[in-house]
Design a protein around this motif. Structure first.
Motif, mmCIF file in Angstrom:
data_model
loop_
_atom_site.group_PDB
_atom_site.id
_atom_site.type_symbol
_atom_site.label_atom_id
_atom_site.label_comp_id
_atom_site.label_asym_id
_atom_site.label_seq_id
_atom_site.Cartn_x
_atom_site.Cartn_y
_atom_site.Cartn_z
ATOM 1 N N MET A 156 -60.315 -6.198 -28.293
ATOM 2 C CA MET A 156 -59.210 -5.282 -28.599
ATOM 3 C C MET A 156 -58.132 -6.047 -29.366
ATOM 4 S SD MET A 156 -56.719 -3.145 -26.032
ATOM 5 C CE MET A 156 -58.037 -2.100 -25.440
ATOM 6 N N PRO A 157 -57.653 -5.484 -30.492
ATOM 7 C CA PRO A 157 -56.566 -6.154 -31.205
ATOM 8 C C PRO A 157 -55.316 -6.214 -30.339
ATOM 9 C CG PRO A 157 -56.880 -3.940 -32.036
ATOM 10 C CD PRO A 157 -58.033 -4.223 -31.120
ATOM 11 N N GLU A 158 -54.618 -7.328 -30.400
ATOM 12 C CA GLU A 158 -53.380 -7.459 -29.625
ATOM 13 C C GLU A 158 -52.191 -7.123 -30.519
ATOM 14 O OE1 GLU A 158 -53.328 -10.600 -26.740
ATOM 15 O OE2 GLU A 158 -55.502 -10.792 -26.751
ATOM 16 N N GLY A 159 -50.992 -7.197 -29.972
ATOM 17 C CA GLY A 159 -49.826 -6.661 -30.650
ATOM 18 C C GLY A 159 -49.577 -7.179 -32.043
ATOM 19 N N HIS A 160 -49.851 -8.465 -32.281
ATOM 20 C CA HIS A 160 -49.575 -9.023 -33.600
ATOM 21 C C HIS A 160 -50.402 -8.329 -34.676
ATOM 22 C CE1 HIS A 160 -53.346 -10.998 -32.740
ATOM 23 N NE2 HIS A 160 -53.372 -11.509 -33.947
ATOM 24 N N SER A 161 -51.665 -7.984 -34.367
ATOM 25 C CA SER A 161 -52.525 -7.327 -35.347
ATOM 26 C C SER A 161 -51.973 -5.975 -35.746
ATOM 27 C CB SER A 161 -53.934 -7.153 -34.776
ATOM 28 O OG SER A 161 -54.590 -8.384 -34.625
ATOM 29 N N VAL A 162 -51.523 -5.205 -34.763
ATOM 30 C CA VAL A 162 -51.047 -3.861 -35.054
ATOM 31 C C VAL A 162 -49.759 -3.929 -35.874
ATOM 32 C CG1 VAL A 162 -50.386 -1.645 -34.052
ATOM 33 C CG2 VAL A 162 -52.163 -3.031 -32.964
ATOM 34 N N HIS A 163 -48.888 -4.892 -35.578
ATOM 35 C CA HIS A 163 -47.675 -5.056 -36.380
ATOM 36 C C HIS A 163 -48.017 -5.434 -37.821
ATOM 37 C CE1 HIS A 163 -44.215 -4.459 -33.764
ATOM 38 N NE2 HIS A 163 -44.936 -4.957 -32.778
ATOM 39 N N ARG A 164 -49.013 -6.280 -38.006
ATOM 40 C CA ARG A 164 -49.404 -6.656 -39.369
ATOM 41 C C ARG A 164 -49.978 -5.450 -40.123
ATOM 42 N NH1 ARG A 164 -50.067 -12.187 -40.636
ATOM 43 N NH2 ARG A 164 -51.889 -11.789 -41.951
ATOM 44 N N ILE A 165 -50.791 -4.677 -39.449
ATOM 45 C CA ILE A 165 -51.359 -3.495 -40.085
ATOM 46 C C ILE A 165 -50.248 -2.506 -40.444
ATOM 47 C CG2 ILE A 165 -52.846 -1.498 -39.700
ATOM 48 C CD1 ILE A 165 -54.610 -3.387 -37.958
ATOM 49 N N ALA A 166 -49.285 -2.321 -39.537
ATOM 50 C CA ALA A 166 -48.166 -1.418 -39.816
ATOM 51 C C ALA A 166 -47.377 -1.888 -41.033
ATOM 52 C CB ALA A 166 -47.252 -1.314 -38.594
ATOM 53 N N ARG A 167 -47.190 -3.193 -41.155
ATOM 54 C CA ARG A 167 -46.447 -3.713 -42.301
ATOM 55 C C ARG A 167 -47.201 -3.484 -43.602
ATOM 56 N NH1 ARG A 167 -43.099 -9.101 -40.320
ATOM 57 N NH2 ARG A 167 -42.327 -8.177 -38.393
ATOM 58 N N GLN A 168 -48.526 -3.555 -43.544
ATOM 59 C CA GLN A 168 -49.300 -3.270 -44.748
ATOM 60 C C GLN A 168 -49.230 -1.782 -45.103
ATOM 61 O OE1 GLN A 168 -49.452 -6.849 -45.506
ATOM 62 N NE2 GLN A 168 -50.470 -5.463 -46.927
ATOM 63 N N PHE A 169 -49.197 -0.912 -44.095
ATOM 64 C CA PHE A 169 -48.996 0.507 -44.375
ATOM 65 C C PHE A 169 -47.620 0.734 -44.997
ATOM 66 C CE2 PHE A 169 -52.717 1.641 -41.866
ATOM 67 C CZ PHE A 169 -53.143 2.794 -42.524
ATOM 68 N N ASP A 170 -46.626 0.021 -44.517
ATOM 69 C CA ASP A 170 -45.287 0.160 -45.079
ATOM 70 C C ASP A 170 -45.269 -0.226 -46.552
ATOM 71 O OD1 ASP A 170 -42.374 0.632 -44.673
ATOM 72 O OD2 ASP A 170 -42.248 -1.489 -45.197
ATOM 73 N N ARG A 171 -45.967 -1.293 -46.887
ATOM 74 C CA ARG A 171 -46.000 -1.762 -48.274
ATOM 75 C C ARG A 171 -46.842 -0.872 -49.174
ATOM 76 N NH1 ARG A 171 -43.191 -5.618 -50.861
ATOM 77 N NH2 ARG A 171 -45.015 -6.700 -51.686
ATOM 78 N N ASN A 172 -47.905 -0.280 -48.635
ATOM 79 C CA ASN A 172 -48.890 0.389 -49.486
ATOM 80 C C ASN A 172 -48.888 1.911 -49.410
ATOM 81 O OD1 ASN A 172 -50.827 -1.870 -50.656
ATOM 82 N ND2 ASN A 172 -50.249 -2.480 -48.590
ATOM 83 N N SER A 227 -45.355 -4.639 -23.859
ATOM 84 C CA SER A 227 -46.234 -4.114 -24.895
ATOM 85 C C SER A 227 -46.886 -5.233 -25.711
ATOM 86 C CB SER A 227 -45.456 -3.203 -25.849
ATOM 87 O OG SER A 227 -45.163 -1.977 -25.237
ATOM 88 N N GLY A 228 -48.178 -5.048 -25.969
ATOM 89 C CA GLY A 228 -48.860 -5.871 -26.968
ATOM 90 C C GLY A 228 -49.705 -7.001 -26.456
ATOM 91 N N ILE A 229 -49.526 -7.425 -25.195
ATOM 92 C CA ILE A 229 -50.273 -8.562 -24.683
ATOM 93 C C ILE A 229 -51.677 -8.118 -24.294
ATOM 94 C CG2 ILE A 229 -50.421 -10.300 -22.853
ATOM 95 C CD1 ILE A 229 -47.378 -10.306 -22.750
ATOM 96 N N GLY A 230 -52.664 -8.869 -24.757
ATOM 97 C CA GLY A 230 -54.057 -8.626 -24.405
ATOM 98 C C GLY A 230 -54.644 -9.829 -23.693
ATOM 99 N N ASN A 231 -55.958 -9.886 -23.644
ATOM 100 C CA ASN A 231 -56.642 -10.892 -22.838
ATOM 101 C C ASN A 231 -56.371 -12.320 -23.293
ATOM 102 O OD1 ASN A 231 -58.101 -10.581 -20.487
ATOM 103 N ND2 ASN A 231 -60.046 -11.090 -21.459
ATOM 104 N N VAL A 232 -56.310 -12.527 -24.604
ATOM 105 C CA VAL A 232 -56.110 -13.886 -25.120
ATOM 106 C C VAL A 232 -54.699 -14.364 -24.809
ATOM 107 C CG1 VAL A 232 -56.118 -15.368 -27.151
ATOM 108 C CG2 VAL A 232 -57.798 -13.518 -26.950
#
Length: 332
Positions: A1-17, A225-230
């Motif tokens: 499962m993607p953890e919080g950092h991944s979702v924030h990065r994806i959101a930032r790419q949506f913001d840019r694109n 929010s955002g913490i996963g197994n790793v």
């Protein structure tokens, strides 16, 4: 499962694109056909991530909520304009730097992913990105447009030059503004959202009144929010904290240290796209860690191997239906 950092990065790419552009939405799989029809033709107004969920606002008070869950992933194609605050296509780091050195060239890990240019989506096979800083004609690049549909695509969002395909999410729903607020209200604090002081105090208050083991609290998205197994395993080790300690028995200064470590680690994760949790590495050590995912962490995925600090065999157990890695000596 993607953890919080991944979702924030994806959101930032949506913001840019996507933000500020008209959405062309479809559901090739058919399971989100009605929602896609509502989104189609509307302008994307804003996007935000909270923990493991992303919220994309479209004109007309329509919000798309996406929770990738265990199997979800976004696949970007076409022109991808990088957020300047995160790692760029040539692998250079941003303004903050955990390792204290810069590397310009790409570093490929054992899964074949360019570790420093990753946008942080969960699987390399589903991230086919041509990153560029300036728009170039797609026809000149010899790319097929629109990109072919591959697999079970729940939702395809497109602009004239960028496409994003969503596969296998736990949640892909439309919400009203009030429903978005209600969803976010149920989530614990995210270091990248809201007031930093209040976020810390809220985390401390909740943890310190719970009898629940701290290992479970860190994975409870209503607590934080955002913490996963790793990140869970690594944060507990970094504080030398026994994962079975009830939250209310964790000293307040340690609870605060956990929060501040999460603030630091998610910032590094957003910048690099990787869950690098080891500190004070030389350039050579950092390069080696980037080339091997299993060498980026203190205890995660190291069951049966010696602790990097004391040499004790790293333990593996199941707690809350998830794997927990920890050192029985350092975290006694």
């Amino acid at each position: 499962m993607p953890e919080g950092h991944s979702v924030h990065r994806i959101a930032r790419q949506f913001d840019r694109n996507f933000v500020g552009k008209t959405l062309h939405a479809s559901s090739p799989q058919g399971r989100f056909a009605e929602g896609a029809a509502v989104l189609d033709g509307r302008e994307a107004l804003s996007v935000q991530a909270v923990g493991k969920q992303m919220f994309l606002e479209a004109e007309g008070d329509v919000w798309l909520r996406v929770h990738l869950g265990l199997y979800g992933a976004w696949d970007f194609a076409g022109e991808i304009f990088l957020d300047p605050t995160i790692a760029s296509a040539n692998g250079r780091m941003g303004q903050t730097n955990q390792r204290g050195t810069d590397l310009d060239e790409a570093i490929y890990d054992d899964a074949g992913e360019n570790s420093l240019a990753s946008i942080g989506a969960p699987r390399r096979a589903r991230v086919h990105v041509r990153m560029s800083e300036q728009t170039k004609g797609l026809a000149d690049e010899g790319l097929e447009w629109p990109p072919p549909i591959v697999g079970q695509v729940r939702l395809r969002l497109m602009t004239d030059v960028t496409a994003a395909d969503l596969r296998g999410p736990t949640a892909c729903v439309l919400q009203t503004p009030d429903e978005v607020l209600a969803t976010i209200a149920k989530l614990g604090p995210d270091p990248l959202v809201g007031d930093p002081i209040e976020n810390e105090e809220r985390f401390v208050r909740v943890v310190r009144k719970k009898q629940t083991p701290i290992a479970l609290l860190l994975m409870d998205q209503s607590v934080v929010s955002g913490i996963g197994n790793v990140y869970r395993a690594e944060m507990l080790f970094r504080q030398r904290l026994n994962p079975h300690t009830p939250g209310r028995d964790v000293p307040e200064d340690v609870v605060r240290a956990l929060w501040r470590d999460w603030v630091r680690l998610i910032a590094v994760g957003v910048e690099t796209g990787q869950m690098m949790t080891m500190d004070d590495l030389s350039a050579d050590q950092y390069r080696a860690a980037m080339a091997s995912r299993d060498d980026r962490h203190w205890v995660y995925h190291r069951a049966g191997l010696p602790c990097r600090v004391c040499g004790t065999e790293i333990a593996l157990e199941e707690i809350g239906a998830r794997k927990l890695y920890w050192c029985p000596y350092c975290q006694a």
